[in-house]
Design an enzyme around this catalytic site. Structure first.
Site, mmCIF file in Angstrom:
data_model
loop_
_atom_site.group_PDB
_atom_site.id
_atom_site.type_symbol
_atom_site.label_atom_id
_atom_site.label_comp_id
_atom_site.label_asym_id
_atom_site.label_seq_id
_atom_site.Cartn_x
_atom_site.Cartn_y
_atom_site.Cartn_z
ATOM 1 N N GLY A 657 0.671 -1.204 -0.105
ATOM 2 C CA GLY A 657 0.087 -0.017 -0.019
ATOM 3 C C GLY A 657 0.770 1.442 0.093
ATOM 4 O O GLY A 657 0.210 2.352 -0.341
ATOM 5 N N GLU A 658 2.071 1.235 0.403
ATOM 6 C CA GLU A 658 2.803 2.388 0.562
ATOM 7 C C GLU A 658 3.611 2.696 -0.921
ATOM 8 O O GLU A 658 3.726 1.787 -1.672
ATOM 9 C CB GLU A 658 4.067 2.086 1.298
ATOM 10 C CG GLU A 658 3.684 1.800 2.830
ATOM 11 C CD GLU A 658 4.960 1.723 3.620
ATOM 12 O OE1 GLU A 658 5.939 2.087 3.237
ATOM 13 O OE2 GLU A 658 4.617 0.713 4.743
ATOM 14 N N SER A 659 3.278 3.914 -1.290
ATOM 15 C CA SER A 659 3.638 4.575 -2.700
ATOM 16 C C SER A 659 5.100 4.270 -3.046
ATOM 17 O O SER A 659 5.340 4.042 -3.971
ATOM 18 C CB SER A 659 3.567 5.981 -2.651
ATOM 19 O OG SER A 659 4.308 6.757 -1.695
ATOM 20 N N LYS A 661 6.943 1.557 -1.914
ATOM 21 C CA LYS A 661 6.963 0.172 -2.352
ATOM 22 C C LYS A 661 6.415 -0.010 -3.750
ATOM 23 O O LYS A 661 6.861 -0.813 -4.510
ATOM 24 C CB LYS A 661 6.304 -0.640 -1.268
ATOM 25 C CG LYS A 661 7.077 -0.654 0.076
ATOM 26 C CD LYS A 661 6.418 -1.649 1.168
ATOM 27 C CE LYS A 661 7.081 -1.432 2.446
ATOM 28 N NZ LYS A 661 6.770 -2.432 3.345
ATOM 29 N N ILE A 662 5.291 0.776 -3.844
ATOM 30 C CA ILE A 662 4.650 0.672 -5.171
ATOM 31 C C ILE A 662 5.640 0.996 -6.490
ATOM 32 O O ILE A 662 5.764 0.271 -7.343
ATOM 33 C CB ILE A 662 3.181 1.455 -5.366
ATOM 34 C CG1 ILE A 662 2.511 0.826 -4.386
ATOM 35 C CG2 ILE A 662 2.701 1.318 -6.411
ATOM 36 C CD1 ILE A 662 1.012 1.568 -4.010
#
Length: 1460
Positions: A657-659, A661-662
């Site tokens: 969910g973290e940007s 990580k995305i």
């Protein structure tokens, strides 16, 4: 849908067989007849019947004129029909069909005429211009126009259109039709099917049936399609202007329009595009638009229309199959019309489409595999729709879907590995788990489909090898087995159809495995290999599938890896780091870790938690980033659009969910995609930006919280100038937008309790994965994997089948359970799984009702009527007979069942005796004969209870008896019938075979059987009386003895337990009874049977007979004679085998105790005589034992005195054995052994004379005197034995002198009545002393003790001379003693022993002799030594004074040469 045969024939749908081809004249008549028929109908119409005249000229309509012109020509072609173009005589009919001026009746007759010509096979491959003719017929019929006058005539025309088109396809010349025309035929027929929805039921059914026939006709040609057509088909799947379900440019069909009561035909080219029997206003847009979308989205073929003009084959089949699949894509939210078909719409259209697809699959079969375009349709679009419709609420749709899948499995499973896995997991298993809301009918259909698959010969082995042994696939077989077992458990009684279906599936699985046992015994090592080091196995595929010895170990190794890998997956899902370390310890990951191996672990391992994998890949750790990039490189994105590639990528893990990580994840994805598809984007950043934009678009479009959705223009505008400063093509972005709009990108596949929900994104990933996965192995795996499968299936299946068997009442269900039990038993035995077999036996025994505590006489009738109990009983004993080798603890239950039957008298009376193998042994003495020949008083005493009746009639009499004072009523017919059924059941069990064939049981199983019988004897049921307990103990003992006799070759396995059991009986019994009777004589029988075959066990067996010696005195007395009889037979049969001292001691001890038994002594003496007579069986080991026994018989007063005399003869005759043995010592090579043997013989000789000496004091004159004579024989008959001086001296001291003293003492102390004729006995004893002295004179004269011995002899003689018995002197002894002494002196004189000596000293041998003789007989000196002779002897003086040994050279005369 089916249609009645009568209806088919009435409308020409069933093509009659044409047995001949009409001749030219006949053809002319036929065509003329059809012309007349059409004209006649046309003239009935007002329009065609009125002739219009202008200026006296008649003008006929062109249609009528063409028929008349044809009539003028046909009869002129009688001999030229083969060269006539069929177009010439068919064109007028085709013109009528195409004309919009004709009404339905006229069009119908014209269609009938064309159908008649086609049906008579006037057109064939040799017909001139036949291809053009067929094309014209198809064009005319598919563009048929007519005026509708009434609904009935309209339906007739529609049916005749079906007739003609189907006849065209079935005609032999139909191979000349091209792809375009075949598609037109299907299109036309489908539009008629749609129109029929508002018409009669008959038309609806006929139209659908015709569609099925057309599909079958078309796809039946697929196996014969030329490769050239296959190549043409590769160009494109879509073809312009010939879309199935869409009218061609020149194709029109009539639609009703009412005008003054008449129907006019006008074309409507946009109405019936792929729709079915649903009102036009509802379906036309939904279905037609869907097909138009497919046309527009699939572009056009590079080859234009060229392939559509080729003879029909793969191109039209691709188009037809694609159209049928498209029908399944438009079935959402369609409202039905009140006039629509009563069948629910959400069932009808899919059912129709699925039915046609099934027909195509059935006829095309395995040929689809040869045509990639068709195969691709099946792999992707068709199977996705099957999965979706498999979850339909309609059981009918599910049933059809399952039928298609079964056909696809049968023909194409090699190309559908992951698709089949998805269907089984996401459809069948999901439906069968009731928690997902499926109806009972759905579950039943799914279970039927699953059971049908299980019944396929190779299905089980194939899914195990392809799925359960593949690390990237789920354990389908394991899930299937658990589901079947769980579904078989009935929730509430009685059983439901689901329970019985599950049972059928389980039984099919285990029976299939059982049938494969032994069919391919390749001897492959199927043990689990141990991994000793890591190697990259993630993408290994075994290429060579020839010899099983190559690929079977590979599959086993992969299953072993997968089994350990699944344990590691569980650890990883809980704690990732520890999970990786665990896998390293198992050598499933390298040490140290490398990014590529971990990436492969994430990519190819099933069961990983997607969220955990996503968190690991999104981590900022350097190692995790390396793993992420390696993970992205494992995907093959070539040929995929960006959105499809992203769907495939995100199917394998959950996007964090973290940007940040995305972004990291998308960077790795974009890099991998760009390098595999560099022609689309300018650089990696372009792919990354669009990928991120797609994620945002997906969130915007499919997040319910976002109210204002992004439009297409917004998406295109947001992505301007991202491709290296340039714009991406608008069409490209538009396609991505609509793809995401229609199908959400799932960040992780939806799951419901472990069962995946098949979304479109998931399916795209599955199809992509299918291209890279290992191929589906299609082969006969035999029984190579049955062991592993049975290990998974066995436990749950036994529990499930047992529960079903418990609740079942129908005999067929019970029989299915029995079949399953027997198959499991066979497999358990084959795989040496004794524990499982024991569990099965225990479970079955409970169903027999025989182990129930309340199973009593009244239960016999219930048992005879209890089908379940009888089937279980037969099964238990069938398993015991077939697979007894592997039964261990289960024998306890089996024995309990046998005892229940025995207690009720349901077993054969001779079960135990029949079980013993007596054919190859010596006959055993019949106890009945013994009883008849023995004294009645000596048999079983009154205290021995009689055996109770065990016959079935006796039991029933006991059961039916109500009062002992009243006669027992006769059994009723029902009772007799129940008894007969019970007896028949017991007969079918073959219980006797268990014990008769016990010699073939394995050692462990045999020991357990024996242990069970011993335990059963000691565990009596509560409430049983003494007789019942004893009866059970006797029965168990009989079976034990039978088993022992049948296992003589391995007796030591059983002997200790059997012996201890018999010993326990013998030692615990204090009164005669039947049990101890069986124990004692069973022991004797065992010894009789085994001694001839087991020489090495002779001592052990004979030692066991010592138990008889431990019998209580009362018991021993009761059975003494019978025991002795058995011992006699044992000795006579096995005397040569008995060699040891211990063995003979046991035998002789048993004989010795009979010496004083009134009834047994005779048999005992006969046995002893058999041993000792002629020395046949006398051995050094048993010599002394036999002497003692013979002495006991000699001393015994039981029986006649002759027996004692004979006993003494046996003792005396045995001296010959001693002489013979002594002679052999002289021939012995081993001097030490010879000396030892000589000493033993002398010891035995001494024991012999001592034994005889004891009998010499017997009170019976005959015995006493015969004993003295026998003793003399033994003393004087020992010439062959060299007896040393000291032994002679010992003999005189302990035997001769003792005997004389004891005789004298006895005579003096006892009356003459007690000891008659003692004088005669003493005379014999004196003679014995004299002869013994003379016999040993030569030896003992050398002894220093000779003088003392001689003086003692003289003293003894002196004592007897002076003795007085009751005051009287014995004259006979008084006369005998001087004679004996004179004879002795003469021998001593002649031998030089007794000679005159020097009188100095006064103690010489000479002087001492005459000194004693003066007191006995003074005259003997002159009689032996006259005066003259004495003087001469004194002068010689060569004898030294004193008692010295005789000089050398002196020789004694033999006793028989001397005179008295």
């Amino acid at each position: 849908m089916r249609c009645l045969n009568g209806q088919n024939e009435a409308y020409g749908l069933v093509k009659p067989t044409c047995t001949f081809k009409p001749s030219g004249g006949a053809l002319a008549c036929i065509v003329n007849s059809e012309i007349g028929a059409v004209l006649a109908v046309m003239r009935r119409n007002v329009r065609w019947g009125v002739q219009y005249a202008t200026d006296d000229e008649q003008m006929e309509h062109s249609l009528i004129k063409s028929f008349k012109e044809l009539r003028k020509k046909i009869f002129s072609w009688q001999h030229e029909w083969h060269s006539v173009d069929p177009v010439v005589y068919l064109q007028p009919f085709l013109d009528v069909i195409k004309s919009d001026e004709t009404g339905a009746p006229i069009t119908g007759v014209a269609l009938s005429s064309v159908y008649k010509i086609l049906n008579l096979e006037i057109l064939d491959l040799e017909t001139v211009n036949v291809d053009v003719t067929l094309h014209l017929i198809v064009d005319a019929v598919t563009s048929c126009r007519f005026e509708v006058t009434d609904p009935a005539s309209e339906e007739v025309v529609l049916m005749k259109i079906f007739q003609v088109l189907l006849a065209c396809m079935k005609n032999r010349a139909s191979i000349n039709l091209n792809n375009h025309h075949v598609c037109s035929i299907i299109n036309t027929c489908f539009r008629i099917v749609h129109q029929a929805s508002s018409k009669s039921e008959l038309l609806q059914r006929i139209s659908r049936h015709t569609m099925h026939e057309l599909i079958r006709c078309i796809f039946s040609r697929l196996p014969n399609v030329d490769n050239k057509q296959h190549i043409l088909a590769e160009g494109s799947r879509s073809y312009p202007n010939t879309k199935v379900g869409v009218p061609a440019e020149n194709q029109t069909f009539e639609d009703k329009q009412y005008d003054n009561g008449h129907n006019s035909a006008e074309s409507d080219n946009n109405k019936l595009d792929g729709s079915s029997d649903v009102p036009a206003h509802t379906v036309a847009v939904k279905m037609g638009d869907k097909i138009n979308d497919i046309e527009q989205g699939k572009a056009t073929t590079p080859n234009g229309d060229s392939s559509m003009m080729d003879p029909y084959g793969v191109p039209c089949m691709v188009e037809i199959l694609h159209f049928l699949c498209s029908l399944l894509n438009v079935m959402e939210n369609v409202e039905t019309h009140p006039r629509s078909n009563p069948i629910a719409y959400d069932e009808d259209v899919p059912l129709f489409a699925l039915g046609l697809i099934n027909s195509a699959i059935e006829l095309g079969g395995a040929s689809f595999e040869s045509h990639p375009k068709l195969l691709s349709l099946i792999q992707d679009e068709l199977f996705y729709n099957l999965v979706q419709f498999g979850l339909s609420m309609s059981p009918l749709i599910l049933s059809t879907v399952c039928s298609i899948v079964l056909n696809l499995y049968h023909y194409l499973r090699a190309k559908l590995k992951l698709q089949l896995e998805a269907f089984i997991s996401c459809v069948l298993l999901r439906i069968l788990q009731s928690k997902y809301g499926a109806s009972y009918q759905q579950q039943e259909v799914a279970m039927e489909a699953l059971v049908d698959l299980c019944r396929q010969p190779t299905f089980v082995s194939e899914i195990f090898a392809n799925y359960d042994c593949d690390i990237s696939c789920s354990n389908v077989f394991e899930g299937l087995s658990n589901l079947l077992s769980k579904s078989a458990f009935p929730v509430n009684s009685p059983l439901s159809a689901m329970n019985t279906l599950s049972l059928d599936g389980l039984v099919a699985l285990v029976q299939g495995m059982a049938d494969r046992i032994g069919h391919d015994s390749t001897g492959l090592d199927e043990g689990e290999p141990e991994l000793r080091e890591y190697y990259p196995f993630w993408t290994l595929q075994y290429e060579s599938h020839g010899e099983p010895r190559h690929w079977v170990p590979f599959i086993h190794r992969m299953k072993h890896i997968k089994r350990k890998l699944m344990i590691g997956v569980n650890h990883f899902n809980r704690e990732p780091q520890k999970g990786l370390e665990f896998l390293q310890a198992l050598y499933l990951l390298p040490d140290p870790l490398d990014p590529q191996s971990v990436a492969h672990f994430f990519r190819y391992t099933v069961g990983l938690d997607k969220a955990v994998v996503g968190d690991f890949l999104g981590s900022h750790d350097e190692f995790c980033i390396q793993v992420l990039h390696e993970f992205a490189r494992t995907f093959n994105f070539q040929g995929l659009n960006l959105d499809a590639a992203l769907r495939v990528f995100l199917e394998t893990f959950r996007l964090p969910g973290e940007s940040q990580k995305i972004m990291r994840v998308l960077e790795a994805f974009a890099e991998s995609y760009y390098f595999q598809s560099p022609n689309i984007f300018a650089d990696v950043d372009s792919a990354l930006l669009l990928s991120y934009a797609m994620i945002m678009l997906n969130t915007d479009l499919h997040n319910a919280q976002v109210k204002k959705k992004m439009r297409e223009e917004d998406f295109i505008r947001n992505n301007r100038s991202i491709n290296g400063g340039n714009d991406l093509p608008r069409e490209y972005l538009s396609e991505i937008y609509h793809s995401i709009l229609d199908n959400e990108i799932r960040m992780v596949p939806e799951q419901a309790a472990g069962v995946a929900v098949m979304t479109r994104s998931h399916w795209i990933g599955l199809v992509h994965k299918a291209r890279e996965t290992a191929p589906f192995l299609v082969r006969d795996f035999g029984c190579h994997f049955d062991y592993d499968m049975f290990a998974i299936l066995s436990g749950p299946s036994i529990a499930a089948i047992s529960v079903v068997f418990d609740h079942a009442e129908q005999e067929d269900v019970l029989q299915s359970c029995i079949d399953g039990f027997l198959a499991i038993a066979q497999l358990s035995a084959s795989y040496n799984n004794g524990e499982l077999l024991n569990d099965l036996v225990v479970s079955l025994c409970k169903f027999t009702t025989l182990m129930h505590p309340s199973f009593v006489e009244e239960s016999i009738l219930d048992f005879g009527d209890d089908t379940k109990a009888k089937m279980a009983t037969v099964t238990v004993f069938t398993i015991a007979n077939r697979y007894g080798d592997y039964i261990h603890s289960g024998w306890r239950n089996i024995v309990d069942c046998i005892l229940s039957l025995q207690k009720l008298g349901l077993l054969p009376d001779r079960l135990a005796s029949d079980a013993a193998d007596d054919l190859d042994s010596s006959p055993v003495l019949d106890r009945a004969t013994l009883a008849a020949t023995s004294s009645p008083a000596s048999q079983v005493p009154a205290t021995v209870p009689a055996r109770k009746s065990s016959g079935i009639m006796g039991r029933f009499s006991l059961l039916l008896s109500l009062d002992t004072d009243e006669p027992a009523p006769q059994p009723t017919e029902e009772q007799l019938a129940a008894r007969q059924r019970t007896l028949q059941t017991i007969q079918n069990c073959h219980i006797d075979s268990i014990f008769a064939e016990s010699k073939f049981l394995q050692a462990e199983s045999l020991a357990q059987l024996v242990h069970a019988l011993i335990l059963a004897r000691g565990c009596s049921s509560k409430g049983n009386n003494y007789l019942e307990d004893e009866d059970t103990a006797i029965f168990c003992l009989e079976l034990l003895i039978a088993i022992t006799l049948n296992n003589r070759d391995r007796i030591m396995l059983l002997w200790q337990n059997v012996y201890e059991h018999i010993a326990n009986i013998v030692q615990s019994t204090v009164m005669p009874c039947a049990l101890v009777d069986k124990a004692v004589f069973g022991l004797l029988r065992i010894c009789q049977r085994l001694l001839p075959y087991k020489e090495n066990l002779t001592d052990e067996l004979l030692k066991s007979l010592q138990l008889i010696l431990k019998l209580d005195a009362r018991v021993a007395d009761a059975y003494c004679e019978q025991i002795t009889q058995e011992v006699m037979h044992l000795v006579k049969a096995n005397a040569m085998q008995i060699r040891s001292h211990m063995g003979w001691r046991t035998i002789v001890s048993l004989l010795s105790i009979t010496a004083r038994h009134p009834e047994a002594s005779e048999v005992g003496f006969k046995t002893l005589s058999f041993i000792m007579s002629d020395g046949s069986y006398i051995l050094p080991t048993n010599y002394i034992l036999c002497l003692n026994a013979a002495r006991q018989f000699a001393e015994s007063r039981v029986g006649h005195v002759d027996r004692s005399v004979q006993s003494l003869d046996l003792m005396a005759d045995s001296i010959a054995c001693l002489v013979r043995w002594f002679q052999k010592t002289k021939e012995a090579v081993d001097e030490e052994a010879a000396i030892k043997m000589s000493q033993d013989i002398l010891e035995m000789w001494m024991r012999l004379i001592q034994g005889l000496r004891k009998v010499c004091l017997d009170s019976r004159e005959e015995v006493r005197n015969h004993a003295i004579v026998s003793l003399q024989r033994c003393l004087t008959g020992s010439d062959g034995i060299r007896i040393p001086n000291d032994l002679w001296l010992q003999c005189f001291d302990q035997v001769s002198f003792t005997l004389l003293d004891e005789l004298l003492e006895t005579a003096q102390q006892n009356s003459s009545k007690e000891y008659r004729s003692m004088e005669g006995s003493m005379i014999l004893a004196l003679k014995l002393l004299s002869k013994a002295f003379l016999q040993s004179l030569q030896e003992i004269s050398q002894s220093t003790s000779f003088c003392q011995l001689w003086l003692r002899v003289l003293s003894c003689m002196d004592k007897y001379m002076k003795m007085r018995i009751r005051g009287k002197r014995s004259e006979k002894i008084h006369e005998l003693v001087p004679e004996l002494l004179k004879n002795t002196l003469l021998i001593m004189k002649s031998s030089g022993i007794l000679v005159p000596s020097d009188p100095i000293g006064g103690d010489s041998f000479w002087q001492l002799t005459w000194l004693h003789l003066k007191n006995i007989a003074p005259s003997l000196e002159l009689e032996v030594f006259p005066s003259e002779e004495l003087e001469k002897l004194k002068e010689k003086k060569h004898v030294k004074p004193g008692c010295s040994p005789l000089p050398d050279g002196n020789i004694l005369l033999p006793p028989n040469e001397t005179t008295a």
